[in-house]
Write an enzyme that holds these catalytic residues in place. Structure first.
Site, mmCIF file in Angstrom:
data_model
loop_
_atom_site.group_PDB
_atom_site.id
_atom_site.type_symbol
_atom_site.label_atom_id
_atom_site.label_comp_id
_atom_site.label_asym_id
_atom_site.label_seq_id
_atom_site.Cartn_x
_atom_site.Cartn_y
_atom_site.Cartn_z
ATOM 1 N N SER A 128 25.068 7.042 70.806
ATOM 2 C CA SER A 128 25.371 8.339 70.219
ATOM 3 C C SER A 128 26.276 9.160 71.119
ATOM 4 O O SER A 128 27.028 10.005 70.643
ATOM 5 C CB SER A 128 24.090 9.139 69.999
ATOM 6 O OG SER A 128 23.541 8.892 68.743
ATOM 7 N N ASP B 88 25.212 14.919 61.571
ATOM 8 C CA ASP B 88 24.123 14.706 62.510
ATOM 9 C C ASP B 88 22.906 15.539 62.103
ATOM 10 O O ASP B 88 22.696 15.791 60.920
ATOM 11 C CB ASP B 88 24.609 15.071 63.921
ATOM 12 C CG ASP B 88 24.024 14.188 64.989
ATOM 13 O OD1 ASP B 88 22.817 14.312 65.253
ATOM 14 O OD2 ASP B 88 24.763 13.377 65.578
ATOM 15 N N HIS C 105 19.966 16.634 68.813
ATOM 16 C CA HIS C 105 20.958 15.572 68.906
ATOM 17 C C HIS C 105 22.356 16.046 68.509
ATOM 18 O O HIS C 105 23.349 15.763 69.188
ATOM 19 C CB HIS C 105 20.496 14.426 68.002
ATOM 20 C CG HIS C 105 21.282 13.171 68.120
ATOM 21 N ND1 HIS C 105 22.387 12.901 67.350
ATOM 22 C CD2 HIS C 105 21.115 12.090 68.909
ATOM 23 C CE1 HIS C 105 22.860 11.713 67.652
ATOM 24 N NE2 HIS C 105 22.105 11.199 68.598
#
Length: 735
Positions: A501, A264, A323
């Site tokens: 996600s 990520d 994220h």
């Protein structure tokens, strides 16, 4: 600059809850029509080919109509006609004719559960591949991933000019990643031109395959700072749409030896991740994208992925998403610690692998990150001593699954890893979205709190399962870890977000709990259990009309209850050999004795169960005739060893007694019984190799494991393989 890949959802696909409310009515009208058209098309298609990857290189046997083909046909319950292989070595198998959807699903399940099969799926039709290429048209890039055919020497002084002449574009060799070479073109090209150049290079007799390097993006909606509590985590607990987490925790809270890789944007320190982060790596090769002043390095910290207006394809300005931290929190935020939220796995470790930065990340970096996460050695990068059993990819972008990325998936699966991918947030057919359309991955769509398809989620036949990620309305967002910095990192915080996600990590976390409960599960078996225990979608929405949202909604509680513990899954007549580890000594120990386990579990003096095991026999009468006794020795602290040694070799047992008399004392001449490999390291049918490793130190400790990811990890830790054949096999465990 390479074309882009994002963390799941393109920037154009990001929605705030306010935007969601404004556009909801229009979305319902448009997307329902689109989904109904999708159902009609999906029902009209007839699957004429399967793609199937076997564990070892036995494709020729199946193509020639050998024993492997007969076995596959018996499992499928139908005639299978080999029609060739893919560029990455998967078999193409034609079905005898139209097959009912229920019968096809059952056949795929039986094939997937077989240990000889890495993965099996329905081969995409040419129209699907064409659409995947068309969707990526807006990107630009400058790199290709090329694999030479086996046996072709990488003589680039000859090959590079030849390839440049073939495609009519100057190119250079940048570096090697495993078996794949990164080629850089002299100038930026459109995605269409890159695809054309790749196809042209593939006509060269020296080339196995070529993939354009595209860019992928985080598959999430931007989280907003918040101060949530566990009772706000509806995605874990809601009776309609939650995943039934508390029922799962009643059966398994995870294992500290379990590694989950989060490929990520990187992960930031957070009080709710204390003690849960392993040393990771930053694979962003372009310093201008990494924002840390260099390219690849050993610091997987998230440096921020904010963008100014007009950057990254002309999108509006966006703050940093944090994220990777958000995803890591959903999997492993420390529960029951008086802080913030509860992650799904109470004990697993997170391996942060940074591949996304400013304007997303490239196929090249993601490919390399996946290989390293699964334990493969990468030139110029320290070996990963903690190969991941689960790899979470909450990222993607339009385009076909590249051959190099597919090979990275295959490599991870071959090591026993499970690869989980977000479906994407484009409200589009997932078959045109990579890496969600790769074979062998578990592709996860998103549903909302009402148990219906989330408005942004990709859909289609390639979705395996759905998990909750919300629609962004009041009380319908997902809560996790974040940071209060709008550009560069600030202070740890909590936030809200929506997107596939955030559905994928719930499946990844469930898989890690399942593997902690039974570490002998294959990736195919994990998928079968997950799909076999789903709950039906609520209401009469589009997910109830056809196979568009996966087989159902994730139920972690049911998945765990359907996972037979490894200690209870021993073959007839066999018993589990349970592994313990002492971190202070860096010593492993194993036993079949229930009494010994009870003492260790209660008074282990630092020894704790790792969760790993294999099987052997306590009684030779209930075992195959070919079993041999395993003798066990112990050398105490006074010898500066304090370790046990096990061997099924009578000669080795005798040698230790004679050579090390007074040092190694024989505790048992037959602590258990097990089959052994031949001199080449081959095990009998229906057994798995047990690999042996030596720490090569004065304290002389060994480890024994059937797990291939463990094998990679021990080699990366510089433990010495010992045993028969090139793979150093010591025992053969029944399965």
């Amino acid at each position: 600059m390479s074309p882009s890949l994002s963390a799941s959802g393109s920037n154009a696909g990001r929605f705030s809850s306010i935007t969601f409310m404004r556009y909801w009515t229009l979305f319902v009208l448009c997307s329902t029509m689109m989904l109904l058209v999708g159902v009609t098309k999906a029902q009209a298609e007839t699957a004429i080919n399967l793609r199937l990857m076997v564990r070892s290189n036995t494709s020729a046997d199946a193509t020639a109509g050998g024993a492997l083909l007969a076995r596959l046909e018996a499992l499928a319950g139908m005639k299978l006609t080999p029609t060739g292989t893919t560029k990455t070595g998967a078999l193409l198998l034609a079905l005898p004719g139209p097959v009912a959807a229920r019968d096809l699903a059952a056949a795929l399940g039986r094939l997937r559960d077989d240990r000889a099969v890495l993965w099996v799926d329905i081969a995409p039709q040419s129209e699907t591949l064409r659409k995947a290429r068309t969707k990526a048209t807006g990107q630009r890039g400058q790199k290709l991933l090329l694999r030479l055919k086996d046996g072709v020497a990488p003589e680039w002084s000859t090959l590079a000019p030849r390839f440049a002449q073939r495609v009519g574009v100057a190119l250079s060799v940048e570096r090697q990643i495993g078996n794949v070479w990164v080629l850089r073109l002299a100038e930026m090209q459109s995605a269409d031109t890159l695809a054309d150049l790749a196809a042209l290079l593939e006509t060269d007799e020296a080339v196995q395959y070529v993939d354009p390097v595209l860019r992928r993006f985080a598959q999430a909606q931007a989280p907003a700072p918040n101060d949530p509590l566990f009772d706000q985590q509806w995605n874990l607990t809601d009776s309609v749409s939650g995943i039934n987490a508390q029922a799962a925790w009643a059966l398994q809270k995870g294992s500290a030896s379990m590694t989950v890789a989060v490929v990520d944007t990187g992960v930031l320190p957070h009080p709710d991740l204390a003690g849960r982060l392993l040393p990771g790596y930053d694979f962003i090769s372009d310093p201008s994208r990494s924002r840390d002043g260099d390219g690849r390095d050993a610091n997987p910290r998230d440096e921020g992925d904010w963008m100014d207006a007009g950057e990254c394809g002309g999108f509006p300005a966006e703050p940093s998403s944090w994220h990777g931290t958000f995803v890591a929190g959903l999997i492993a935020a420390n529960p029951d610690n008086g802080l913030g939220i509860a992650g799904l796995d109470w004990n697993a470790k997170i391996l942060p692998v940074r591949a996304l930065g400013h304007c997303g990340g490239t196929d090249e970096d993601i490919f390399e990150a996946m290989l390293w996460a699964s334990g493969a050695q990468i030139a110029g990068v320290p070996p990963n001593q903690n190969p991941a059993k689960v790899i979470n990819l909450s990222l993607g972008g339009f385009g076909a699954c590249g051959n190099a990325v597919q090979e990275a998936v295959d490599d991870a699966l071959a090591q026993g890893s499970v690869v989980v991918v977000a479906a994407g947030n484009e409200t589009d057919d997932v078959s045109t979205f990579a890496p969600a359309n790769c074979s062998g991955v578990i592709t996860v769509g998103a549903h909302n709190r009402l148990g219906n398809l989330a408005f942004y989620s990709n859909f289609g036949r390639r979705i395996d399962i759905s998990a909750p990620a919300g629609d962004g309305g009041t009380g319908d967002s997902v809560i996790s870890l974040s940071n209060d910095g709008t550009t560069i990192p600030g202070a740890p915080a909590y936030g809200e977000g929506i997107g596939t996600s955030f559905s994928a990590p719930l499946v990844a976390g469930t898989a890690s709990l399942m593997l902690a409960r039974n570490p002998t599960l294959t990736a195919g078996r994990v998928l079968s259990i997950l799909q076999g225990t789903t709950r039906d979608f609520a209401g009469t929405g589009p997910c109830r009309l056809g196979n568009l949202c996966g087989i159902g909604m994730l139920d972690a509680g049911s998945a765990l209850s359907s996972t037979v513990p490894g200690t209870q899954a021993a073959p007839v007549g066999a018993v589990p050999v349970v592994e313990y580890y002492n971190a202070d000594l860096d010593h492993y120990f194993m036993t079949t004795s229930a009494a010994e386990m009870a003492v260790l579990d209660a008074f282990g003096n630092g020894f704790q169960r790792t969760g790993y095991l294999f099987y052997a026999y306590a009684d030779p009468i209930r075992a195959p005739a070919s079993v041999r006794p395993v003798c066990r020795f112990y050398a105490g602290p006074s010898q500066q060893i304090n370790s046990h040694f096990f061997t099924a070799s009578a000669a080795e047992c005798q040698f230790v007694q004679q050579r090390w008399l007074g040092v190694w004392g024989l505790e048992s001449a037959a602590v258990f019984y097990i089959q052994v490999p031949d001199d080449a390291g081959a095990c009998p049918a229906d057994t798995l190799p047990v690999y042996r490793f030596f720490n090569n130190r004065r304290d002389a400790n060994h480890r024994y494991s059937i797990d291939l990811s463990v094998r990679r990890g021990m080699i990366n830790r510089a433990w010495v393989p010992e045993g028969s054949g090139p793979n150093a096999v010591a025992f053969c465990s029944p399965i």
